[in-house]
Design an enzyme around this catalytic site. Structure first.
Site, PDB file in Angstrom:
ATOM      1  N   TYR A   1     -27.964  40.609   8.084  1.00  0.00           N
ATOM      2  CA  TYR A   1     -29.519  40.977   8.463  1.00  0.00           C
ATOM      3  C   TYR A   1     -30.523  40.765   7.103  1.00  0.00           C
ATOM      4  CZ  TYR A   1     -27.426  43.428  12.333  1.00  0.00           C
ATOM      5  OH  TYR A   1     -26.716  43.704  13.726  1.00  0.00           O
TER       6      TYR A   1
ATOM      7  N   HIS B   1     -33.350  41.347  13.692  1.00  0.00           N
ATOM      8  CA  HIS B   1     -31.895  40.635  14.044  1.00  0.00           C
ATOM      9  C   HIS B   1     -31.080  40.062  13.176  1.00  0.00           C
ATOM     10  CE1 HIS B   1     -32.806  41.526  18.450  1.00  0.00           C
ATOM     11  NE2 HIS B   1     -34.091  40.957  18.538  1.00  0.00           N
TER      12      HIS B   1
ATOM     13  N   LYS C   1     -27.540  32.500  16.286  1.00  0.00           N
ATOM     14  CA  LYS C   1     -27.330  32.837  14.899  1.00  0.00           C
ATOM     15  C   LYS C   1     -26.564  31.689  14.243  1.00  0.00           C
ATOM     16  CE  LYS C   1     -26.461  37.647  16.265  1.00  0.00           C
ATOM     17  NZ  LYS C   1     -28.026  37.857  16.229  1.00  0.00           N
TER      18      LYS C   1
END
Length: 308
Positions: free
Chosen positions: A245, A253, A284
């Site tokens: 993070y 997020h 991601k």
């Protein structure tokens, strides 16, 4: 102790897991050291749910290793109950007795408050009883006399004011409450100690982690990313080792899924495609983390771009 003032944070090893019990220590780990951990305890006011959890704070082995290497915390044995002398036990017993007496006084005050709220209802009940007794006394009279008496009493009731308790009656009821001694100590709240009250010194125990090359690599990756300013949590839900993070997970997020691989470890093409598609589906970037020949950490990012 307040860990923000430079004191070492106490970590307790219990059955292979490391816990933080002190609330200021748990806050200091997150606010000052970017260590998140996982709360695994039940909340005192909401014990029958698992959506919101409380202390203790359980740490990952990599978090524990980094804290010990940086000298931020010390590891204590959580399996051995602390020894307390007779004076400490007596002080704890007196504290609980004092808490019981205070709660008993609060119960009495609450019952007195209820008594004053119900004073008009009690007065109406007593007035109704008196009227009923008067009617039973007048029942031996003739029917005509009874009817006249009933009509007269109804007329008087219409003009009577709202019944109320006199000061003497209220004092009498309060005196009865003061004489009440039927409070059960088992029904009152008991403070449960979640930390050692006495300042008895405890010995620091060794931490046997990492024990394998795989564990050592995870610790190196965790510490390197932590030193770069990131927050890290477990990445098991996303098929990786860590979630990375840019800030506190309560506000951000995760950007990366860190996957730790040995320098000599090979990967199948199917595994590379799997990780790339996984990162794309959860929005991601997958990081392949390994150690170079010079001992530095190297990161390779995977981004799924599809097929043209």
């Amino acid at each position: 102790m307040d860990s923000t003032q430079g004191a070492m944070i106490d970590l307790y090893l219990c059955h292979g897991h490391v816990y933080v019990w002190n609330a200021p220590d748990a806050c200091a780990l997150r606010e000052h050291h970017r260590i998140v951990g996982t709360f695994v305890g039940a909340l005192p006011r909401l014990p029958r749910q698992n959506v919101r959890l409380g202390r203790p704070l359980q740490l990952m082995p990599e978090e524990t290793t980094m804290l010990l290497n940086k000298g931020i915390a010390r590891l204590l044995d959580g399996n051995i109950p602390p020894k307390s002398d007779e004076d400490a036990l007596q002080a704890l017993k007196e504290h609980r007795q004092q808490s019981f007496r205070e709660q008993a006084e609060m119960c009495k005050s609450e019952r007195k408050r209820k008594l004053h709220e119900m004073a008009s209802v009690i007065a109406k009940g007593r007035a109704a009883k008196r009227r009923k007794l008067a009617q039973q006394t007048d029942g031996v009279r003739s029917c005509s006399s009874t009817k006249d008496a009933d009509s007269t009493s109804l007329d008087q009731t219409d003009v009577e004011e709202e019944p109320s308790l006199s000061a003497e009656e209220m004092k009498e009821l309060e005196a009865k409450l003061d004489k009440t001694t039927g409070y059960n100590e088992q029904a009152f709240l008991v403070q449960i100690m979640t930390e050692q009250v006495t300042q008895e010194p405890q010995e620091v125990i060794p931490w046997h982690y990492p024990a394998t090359d795989r564990e050592a690599l995870r610790c190196q990756v965790f510490q390197d990313l932590w030193e770069k300013g990131y927050f890290l949590t477990s990445g098991g839900k996303f098929g990786g080792d860590f979630l990375v993070y840019p800030g506190d997970p309560f506000r951000y997020h995760s950007f990366y899924i860190a996957v730790c691989l040995q320098r000599s470890e090979t990967m199948e093409a199917l595994d590379i495609v799997r990780l790339g598609r996984l990162g794309s589906n959860v929005k991601k970037t997958v990081l392949l983390c390994s150690e170079s020949e010079t001992g530095e950490m190297t990161y390779t990012s995977l981004q799924w771009t599809g097929m043209n």
